[in-house]
Design a protein around this motif. Structure first.
Motif, PDB file in Angstrom:
ATOM      1  N   GLY A  14       0.792  -1.218   0.000  1.00  0.00           N
ATOM      2  CA  GLY A  14       0.000   0.000   0.000  1.00  0.00           C
ATOM      3  C   GLY A  14       0.826   1.271   0.000  1.00  0.00           C
ATOM      4  O   GLY A  14       2.058   1.249  -0.003  1.00  0.00           O
ATOM      5  N   ALA A  15       0.125   2.393   0.018  1.00  0.00           N
ATOM      6  CA  ALA A  15       0.780   3.695   0.018  1.00  0.00           C
ATOM      7  C   ALA A  15       1.582   3.897   1.305  1.00  0.00           C
ATOM      8  O   ALA A  15       1.135   3.508   2.389  1.00  0.00           O
ATOM      9  CB  ALA A  15      -0.266   4.801  -0.123  1.00  0.00           C
ATOM     10  N   LYS A  52       3.568   7.065   3.371  1.00  0.00           N
ATOM     11  CA  LYS A  52       3.654   8.517   3.407  1.00  0.00           C
ATOM     12  C   LYS A  52       5.023   8.979   2.915  1.00  0.00           C
ATOM     13  O   LYS A  52       6.047   8.563   3.418  1.00  0.00           O
ATOM     14  CB  LYS A  52       3.423   9.008   4.838  1.00  0.00           C
ATOM     15  CG  LYS A  52       3.365  10.529   4.955  1.00  0.00           C
ATOM     16  CD  LYS A  52       3.076  10.965   6.383  1.00  0.00           C
ATOM     17  CE  LYS A  52       3.029  12.490   6.487  1.00  0.00           C
ATOM     18  NZ  LYS A  52       2.758  12.933   7.878  1.00  0.00           N
ATOM     19  N   ALA A  60       3.390   8.030  -5.546  1.00  0.00           N
ATOM     20  CA  ALA A  60       2.006   7.543  -5.589  1.00  0.00           C
ATOM     21  C   ALA A  60       1.962   6.142  -6.192  1.00  0.00           C
ATOM     22  O   ALA A  60       2.716   5.820  -7.121  1.00  0.00           O
ATOM     23  CB  ALA A  60       1.152   8.496  -6.403  1.00  0.00           C
ATOM     24  N   ARG A  61       1.094   5.309  -5.643  1.00  0.00           N
ATOM     25  CA  ARG A  61       0.951   3.949  -6.146  1.00  0.00           C
ATOM     26  C   ARG A  61       0.119   3.935  -7.421  1.00  0.00           C
ATOM     27  O   ARG A  61      -0.802   4.749  -7.600  1.00  0.00           O
ATOM     28  CB  ARG A  61       0.268   3.058  -5.099  1.00  0.00           C
ATOM     29  CG  ARG A  61       0.973   3.030  -3.759  1.00  0.00           C
ATOM     30  CD  ARG A  61       2.364   2.447  -3.858  1.00  0.00           C
ATOM     31  NE  ARG A  61       2.342   0.993  -3.983  1.00  0.00           N
ATOM     32  CZ  ARG A  61       3.407   0.256  -4.278  1.00  0.00           C
ATOM     33  NH1 ARG A  61       4.569   0.841  -4.533  1.00  0.00           N
ATOM     34  NH2 ARG A  61       3.311  -1.048  -4.347  1.00  0.00           N
ATOM     35  N   SER A  63      -2.794   2.883  -9.518  1.00  0.00           N
ATOM     36  CA  SER A  63      -4.125   2.381  -9.154  1.00  0.00           C
ATOM     37  C   SER A  63      -4.936   1.936 -10.356  1.00  0.00           C
ATOM     38  O   SER A  63      -5.888   1.166 -10.232  1.00  0.00           O
ATOM     39  CB  SER A  63      -4.906   3.461  -8.383  1.00  0.00           C
ATOM     40  OG  SER A  63      -5.012   4.648  -9.152  1.00  0.00           O
ATOM     41  N   TYR A  93       5.737  -4.072  -5.938  1.00  0.00           N
ATOM     42  CA  TYR A  93       4.684  -4.541  -6.839  1.00  0.00           C
ATOM     43  C   TYR A  93       4.905  -6.029  -7.121  1.00  0.00           C
ATOM     44  O   TYR A  93       5.103  -6.439  -8.265  1.00  0.00           O
ATOM     45  CB  TYR A  93       4.714  -3.752  -8.147  1.00  0.00           C
ATOM     46  CG  TYR A  93       4.219  -2.328  -8.042  1.00  0.00           C
ATOM     47  CD1 TYR A  93       2.851  -2.033  -8.043  1.00  0.00           C
ATOM     48  CD2 TYR A  93       5.104  -1.266  -7.942  1.00  0.00           C
ATOM     49  CE1 TYR A  93       2.397  -0.722  -7.948  1.00  0.00           C
ATOM     50  CE2 TYR A  93       4.671   0.046  -7.850  1.00  0.00           C
ATOM     51  CZ  TYR A  93       3.308   0.313  -7.855  1.00  0.00           C
ATOM     52  OH  TYR A  93       2.857   1.616  -7.759  1.00  0.00           O
ATOM     53  N   ASN A 114      12.162   8.079  -9.101  1.00  0.00           N
ATOM     54  CA  ASN A 114      11.202   7.201  -8.429  1.00  0.00           C
ATOM     55  C   ASN A 114      11.907   6.231  -7.485  1.00  0.00           C
ATOM     56  O   ASN A 114      11.465   6.018  -6.341  1.00  0.00           O
ATOM     57  CB  ASN A 114      10.398   6.439  -9.479  1.00  0.00           C
ATOM     58  CG  ASN A 114       9.277   5.613  -8.890  1.00  0.00           C
ATOM     59  OD1 ASN A 114       9.525   4.626  -8.210  1.00  0.00           O
ATOM     60  ND2 ASN A 114       8.042   6.010  -9.156  1.00  0.00           N
ATOM     61  N   GLU A 160      11.275   6.283  -3.448  1.00  0.00           N
ATOM     62  CA  GLU A 160      10.703   5.067  -2.852  1.00  0.00           C
ATOM     63  C   GLU A 160      11.650   4.475  -1.822  1.00  0.00           C
ATOM     64  O   GLU A 160      11.249   4.066  -0.729  1.00  0.00           O
ATOM     65  CB  GLU A 160      10.403   4.046  -3.964  1.00  0.00           C
ATOM     66  CG  GLU A 160       9.888   2.706  -3.485  1.00  0.00           C
ATOM     67  CD  GLU A 160       8.412   2.714  -3.118  1.00  0.00           C
ATOM     68  OE1 GLU A 160       7.949   1.718  -2.536  1.00  0.00           O
ATOM     69  OE2 GLU A 160       7.727   3.721  -3.414  1.00  0.00           O
TER      70      GLU A 160
END
Length: 413
Positions: free
Chosen positions: A46-47, A49, A53-54, A56, A251, A296, A300
């Motif tokens: 999940g996301a 903080k 952004a994931r 969707s 993922y 990214n 991350e």
């Protein structure tokens, strides 16, 4: 079917897969919040903080309904090559291109491609290491698997001097390992990792290094670890890197992964893919293109290291209070490798602990599944007293699972 008419070998699933099947018999289902899965080999998806952004939604068009190239979409391969060049190789004269990348549908598929493309050689592997290596090395008869045992007295860390001796004595021509390590969380980095890369070049063996956890590193300072940092010539240095979206981008269900290495080797690896697996998922490769870039990865990774370091430290504190011996404080990945011999008799082996915790709806992985023996030739079994814990799940799931384990241990006293 009667045995005499069967033409199929009896094969076992990987250890973790067998664990999950047995858990399912007790009612386990993935994503069931009542089942703390402390055995899972995936990071919370999940996301987080501060993290990117994931994804969707995935847009679809007619082009994405067809096959992708066996080697993977060229733009994704370009992005993979560029990311490694920018993060790890900015000062090097030699750089990767898309031709140095072969994309496949999952890490085990990538590793299978690599192993299947080899000549008849001896390939070394560490004990303990990732459970799926066992069956991969068993299935492909072109390689003879040679175990290299890591010493508990060294906290299961690789002794490079001993490794060099073994490579020479056994005439090993390839070495497969995970770094950071699954299940111990140990990390070869800096001068040690450089020495291993140099050893592969000097002793003329291929280093196949599974770097899926390259950004799950828990130093005091922010750091990513990859052998690509120490490769001088991407076309001639005998290093193959395995990685993908499964861990570093969180993922795991996408099954988009890759091998990175000399162009000529990647051509052979891709050729194997043309008949072994047919190539990776087209729509998800296209979606992955925007994920695989330097910005990214760094964003991350910073959040991953903050969040997972907190979870690691929390789990370590709880396990130590339960008198569960931690083999070594993990420096990377999201696993803790523990010895249960100090626990009460009814739970002091990996199998007994696993079976007892299933009754509490908690999943762990017995250590025996990391005692890799592809040829099934060893009578003595290792790690019967060990268990692998995962702090991949969300913190609230960790708390729930550890509370139940503590309750069981209190009853056993």
């Amino acid at each position: 079917m009667k045995k005499e008419f069967s033409v199929f070998k009896k094969l076992e699933k990987s250890g973790v897969a067998r664990v999950m099947e047995q858990a399912a018999e007790f009612g386990f289902e993935y994503d069931d919040p009542q089942w703390p899965n402390l055995g899972q080999g995936s990071a919370e998806a999940g996301a987080l903080k501060g993290a990117p952004a994931r994804v969707s939604t995935i847009s679809m068009n007619d082009k994405q309904h067809g096959y992708a190239p066996i080697a993977g979409l060229q733009k994704l391969r370009e992005n993979v090559a560029s990311a490694y060049n920018n993060i790890f190789r900015s000062a090097k004269k030699s750089g990767y291109t898309y031709r140095n990348v072969s994309v496949a549908g999952g890490g085990r598929t990538v590793i299978s491609r690599v192993v299947a493309s080899m000549r008849d050689i001896k390939i070394g592997y560490f004990v303990p290491d990732y459970s799926a290596y066992e069956e991969i090395l068993n299935c492909f008869k072109n390689v003879e698997a040679v175990p290299i045992f890591l010493d508990p007295k060294d906290k299961f860390r690789c002794d490079l001097k001993k490794l060099k001796q073994t490579i020479k004595q056994e005439n090993i021509k390839a070495l497969l390992l995970s770094n950071p390590s699954n299940p111990t969380g140990n990390v070869l980095k800096d001068d040690n990792l450089k020495e291993l890369v140099e050893m592969a070049k000097k002793e003329k063996f291929y280093l196949i290094i599974d770097e899926f956890y390259f950004n799950f590193i828990y130093n005091d300072k922010f750091k990513l670890v990859s052998s690509s940092e120490f490769i001088e010539d991407v076309e001639n240095d005998p290093i193959i890197i395995i990685s993908g979206l499964s861990k570093a981008w969180r993922y795991s269900g996408w099954r988009v992964c890759w091998a990175l290495g000399p162009k000529e080797v990647m051509e052979s690896v891709t050729a194997v893919g043309s008949f072994l697996d047919g190539g990776a998922n087209n729509p998800l490769q296209r979606a992955a293109i925007k994920l695989v870039n330097e910005k990214n990865i760094l964003e991350e990774s910073r959040i991953i290291q903050k969040v997972f370091r907190q979870k690691r430290d929390y789990m370590i504190r709880r396990l130590e209070l339960m008198n569960i011996m931690i083999s070594s404080k993990p420096e990377g990945a999201f696993y803790i490798w523990v010895n249960l011999e100090n626990l009460p008799t009814e739970v002091n082996s990996g199998l007994k602990f696993f079976e007892r915790m299933l009754k509490e709806k908690v999943v762990v992985v017995p250590g025996k599944f990391f005692d890799l023996d592809p040829h099934k030739s060893r009578k003595k079994k290792n790690f019967e007293k060990y268990v692998r814990f995962s702090y991949g799940p969300k913190i609230e799931i960790l708390k729930r699972g550890l509370d139940r384990i503590e309750n069981v241990l209190n009853k056993c006293k």
